[in-house]
Structure formats: C-alpha cells, structure tokens
Design an enzyme around this catalytic site. Structure first.
Site, PDB file in Angstrom:
ATOM      1  N   HIS A  25       1.621  -1.063  -0.317  1.00 42.36           N
ATOM      2  CA  HIS A  25      -0.362  -0.344   0.019  1.00 42.36           C
ATOM      3  C   HIS A  25       0.854   1.294   0.124  1.00 42.36           C
ATOM      4  O   HIS A  25       2.315   1.498   0.283  1.00 42.36           O
ATOM      5  CB  HIS A  25      -1.051   0.353   1.108  1.00 42.36           C
ATOM      6  CG  HIS A  25      -0.382  -0.176   2.530  1.00 42.36           C
ATOM      7  ND1 HIS A  25       1.016   0.657   3.168  1.00 42.36           N
ATOM      8  CD2 HIS A  25      -0.201  -1.271   3.428  1.00 42.36           C
ATOM      9  CE1 HIS A  25       1.054  -0.185   3.847  1.00 42.36           C
ATOM     10  NE2 HIS A  25       0.573  -0.693   4.335  1.00 42.36           N
ATOM     11  N   GLU A  26      -0.018   2.286   0.141  1.00 38.62           N
ATOM     12  CA  GLU A  26       1.171   3.383  -0.132  1.00 38.62           C
ATOM     13  C   GLU A  26       1.934   3.472   1.251  1.00 38.62           C
ATOM     14  O   GLU A  26       2.829   4.591   0.374  1.00 38.62           O
ATOM     15  CB  GLU A  26       0.142   4.738   0.010  1.00 38.62           C
ATOM     16  CG  GLU A  26      -0.222   5.194  -1.336  1.00 38.62           C
ATOM     17  CD  GLU A  26       0.763   5.421  -2.641  1.00 38.62           C
ATOM     18  OE1 GLU A  26       1.816   5.961  -2.195  1.00 38.62           O
ATOM     19  OE2 GLU A  26       0.038   5.346  -3.084  1.00 38.62           O
ATOM     20  N   GLY A  27       1.885   3.345   1.848  1.00 37.04           N
ATOM     21  CA  GLY A  27       2.823   2.982   3.083  1.00 37.04           C
ATOM     22  C   GLY A  27       4.452   2.390   2.708  1.00 37.04           C
ATOM     23  O   GLY A  27       5.379   2.923   3.149  1.00 37.04           O
ATOM     24  N   HIS A  28       4.658   1.107   2.137  1.00 38.30           N
ATOM     25  CA  HIS A  28       5.270   0.542   1.539  1.00 38.30           C
ATOM     26  C   HIS A  28       6.171   1.363   0.893  1.00 38.30           C
ATOM     27  O   HIS A  28       6.877   1.853   0.336  1.00 38.30           O
ATOM     28  CB  HIS A  28       4.840  -1.003   1.156  1.00 38.30           C
ATOM     29  CG  HIS A  28       4.088  -2.052   2.068  1.00 38.30           C
ATOM     30  ND1 HIS A  28       3.396  -1.839   1.481  1.00 38.30           N
ATOM     31  CD2 HIS A  28       4.551  -2.550   3.453  1.00 38.30           C
ATOM     32  CE1 HIS A  28       3.209  -2.898   2.955  1.00 38.30           C
ATOM     33  NE2 HIS A  28       3.940  -3.249   3.536  1.00 38.30           N
ATOM     34  N   LYS A 140       4.391   3.525  11.790  1.00 39.42           N
ATOM     35  CA  LYS A 140       3.404   2.811  12.339  1.00 39.42           C
ATOM     36  C   LYS A 140       3.597   1.076  13.397  1.00 39.42           C
ATOM     37  O   LYS A 140       3.320   0.875  14.314  1.00 39.42           O
ATOM     38  CB  LYS A 140       2.440   2.388  11.499  1.00 39.42           C
ATOM     39  CG  LYS A 140       1.055   2.075  11.735  1.00 39.42           C
ATOM     40  CD  LYS A 140      -0.710   1.407  10.462  1.00 39.42           C
ATOM     41  CE  LYS A 140       0.892  -0.023  11.289  1.00 39.42           C
ATOM     42  NZ  LYS A 140       0.078  -1.477  10.990  1.00 39.42           N
ATOM     43  N   SER A 176      -2.311  -0.241   6.462  1.00 42.52           N
ATOM     44  CA  SER A 176      -1.989  -1.591   6.825  1.00 42.52           C
ATOM     45  C   SER A 176      -2.808  -2.512   5.562  1.00 42.52           C
ATOM     46  O   SER A 176      -4.022  -2.731   5.246  1.00 42.52           O
ATOM     47  CB  SER A 176      -1.982  -1.853   7.810  1.00 42.52           C
ATOM     48  OG  SER A 176      -2.232  -3.067   8.307  1.00 42.52           O
ATOM     49  N   SER A 177      -1.971  -3.428   5.336  1.00 43.94           N
ATOM     50  CA  SER A 177      -2.534  -4.693   4.993  1.00 43.94           C
ATOM     51  C   SER A 177      -3.597  -5.496   5.553  1.00 43.94           C
ATOM     52  O   SER A 177      -4.559  -5.895   5.040  1.00 43.94           O
ATOM     53  CB  SER A 177      -1.197  -5.538   4.469  1.00 43.94           C
ATOM     54  OG  SER A 177      -0.337  -4.894   4.025  1.00 43.94           O
TER      55      SER A 177
END
Ligand code: PAF
Length: 272
Positions: A25-28, A140, A176-177
C-alpha cells in the site's frame, strides 16, 4: 541474493533495503521512495515470515499478490525484489533465534508472545543476506522500529535504520495490509483509533498531563464504537517503552485495538 549483493557492493554501490511482507500500500511505497533517495541500489524483500505469527494468528490468511507487488515496486524504482520461500529462510535444522530482553516485553509483547523474536530473527537474516547500508521501516510499527534499532546497535550491524512516518488514508486510518480484512461497518469503527489519539493530543495541548486520564479518555472514545475491543492503550517512554505516569516529556501513545477479527495498531508522540 548474496551474490547479487556482493556484486553491487564491489561495484561501489550503497544498498538500501526495505523489508516487507508484501501486499503493498502507499505506506510501503513511501518507504521505497525514501529508500530510492538513500541508496544507489534499492532492494525490497517480500517474505511473510512464519516465525512472527502466533499459532492462532493470520499467517495463512495474510494477503499475498507478488505480481501486483512487483509492478508497484518497479513503479517507484526498486531495483531488486528478494522474495524467498520459507524453506530457504528456515531450513529443516534451523534453530538460531534473536531475542531482546526488555523491548519485546511491552506494548504488543504480552498479546503476541514470540512475535518480536520472529521479527528480530528474520531482520537479522535479511541484513546478513542483503548487507544494506540503510534499511527503512515504518513508524506505524513503532515497537518493531525500536526493536530493530536496538538489535542493529547490539549486534554491530553497520546499517543506518531510518523510520518513515505513517501514511494514512484521507480519513486518518493508518495504512495496513490488514485493513483489507475490515467490513465497511468495521472500517468506520476503526477510525476511532486515530480519532482517539487526536483526542489525547488535544488533551495534552490543553495541559492535561495525567497519563491515566488521557488513557481513559482515549479508551472511552474507542469503546463508544461498535465492533471494537481494546488490547492496550499505553502512554510510555519513546525509547524504553516503559509506562509513564505523566506527560512531562514527549511520550508515545501506542494502542492496539481489535475491530471485529482484525487487530490494528497505531501510535503518536504526544508533546506537552
Ligand atoms: O513490518 C513488516 O512487514 C515485518 O514485520 C518485517 C519487518 C518485514 C519482518 O518480517
């Protein structure tokens, strides 16, 4: 991967590593974008690490999509994807683990016994295989970041650990996934996690310092939403993760909340 790392290092490249469990996701992608700036060669590992899941946790159900991940990684400039099979990372006779004395006891420690042992072990393996000069992890997973900083220091890994700020959905939910597990109803309730941290932040800004009061208000807001069950809400020292009684210094508010069958975590530093 070890041969490729040797080749890259001998050619004078610095290696930046983004360790992940995939299903990006955008976090990764934020970790990878930052990694792109930090190293000549950007490597991301994708490995759903069995040793960091408890027997009743979601190892089997954890979402996986290597083709999609590869496309996304390429779009942000990842040079190499390292996606080993479980038997390669843990062969039959495997018996060496990395454990931390104190940092793994707090926050998620009690409800996820063995989790940080699994994380510390796999990250140690990844560092030895990929030999990065820089490795990036999301804030996170604050406790994970603290564990990895400590292990890199304790075991003399010559690697700079970079924490990257949490990426949120437009409405504040931390990416989060595991968000993919949430029903629309649960998704609405999950918003209370970020909202409750904001409430605590406002409380601290208004001069409330008593940790018990701040935790009670935070918990109250979460409880008022259906499908939620609090695992913990804690105010603690950002380095040692030991509980604080008063927010006289910047303190970490960390929480874990079950929303339906999904366990979500979030955190923020509250500054008086
Ligand atoms: O944060 C994660 O995705 C995992 O815990 C990590 C650091 C890749 C280790 O398996």
């Amino acid at each position: 991967m070890q041969q490729e790392a040797t080749r890259l290092l001998q050619a004078g490249n610095t290696i930046a590593l983004v360790p992940t469990m995939g299903y990006f996701h955008e976090g990764h992608l934020a970790l990878m974008r930052e990694g792109r700036k930090q190293g000549d060669a950007l490597i991301t590992s994708i490995f759903v690490n069995p040793t960091q899941f408890g027997p009743s946790e979601d190892f089997q159900a954890y979402p996986r999509d290597l083709n999609r991940d590869a496309r996304l990684a390429e779009s942000v400039g990842v040079d190499v994807i390292f996606a080993p099979e479980a038997e390669m990372m843990y062969d039959q006779g495997h018996q060496t683990y990395v454990t931390l004395d104190a940092l793994s006891l707090y926050l998620c420690g009690p409800s996820r016994p063995g989790h940080f042992r699994g994380v510390a072990t796999v990250v140690t393996k990844l560092f030895n295989i990929v030999r990065p000069q820089v490795a990036l992890f999301g804030e996170k997973d604050y406790q994970q970041l603290a564990v990895i900083r400590r292990l890199a220091r304790d075991l003399y890994f010559d690697v700079r650990i970079i924490g990257v700020p949490t990426v949120r959905e437009a409405d504040g939910l931390a990416m989060s996934s595991r968000n993919t597990y949430l029903s629309p109803d649960e998704r609405r309730s999950a918003l209370s996690i970020h909202q409750s941290i904001q409430l605590a932040q406002e409380g601290v800004a208004k001069g409330i310092k008593d940790a018990r009061q701040l935790v009670a208000e935070t918990s109250g807001l979460i409880h008022s939403h259906p499908h939620t069950k609090i695992d913990y809400v804690t105010l603690c020292d950002p380095e040692t993760l030991e509980d604080v009684k008063r927010v006289d210094e910047p303190s970490l508010m960390a929480l874990a909340v079950w929303v339906g069958h999904t366990r979500l975590i979030d955190n923020a530093i509250l500054t008086p």
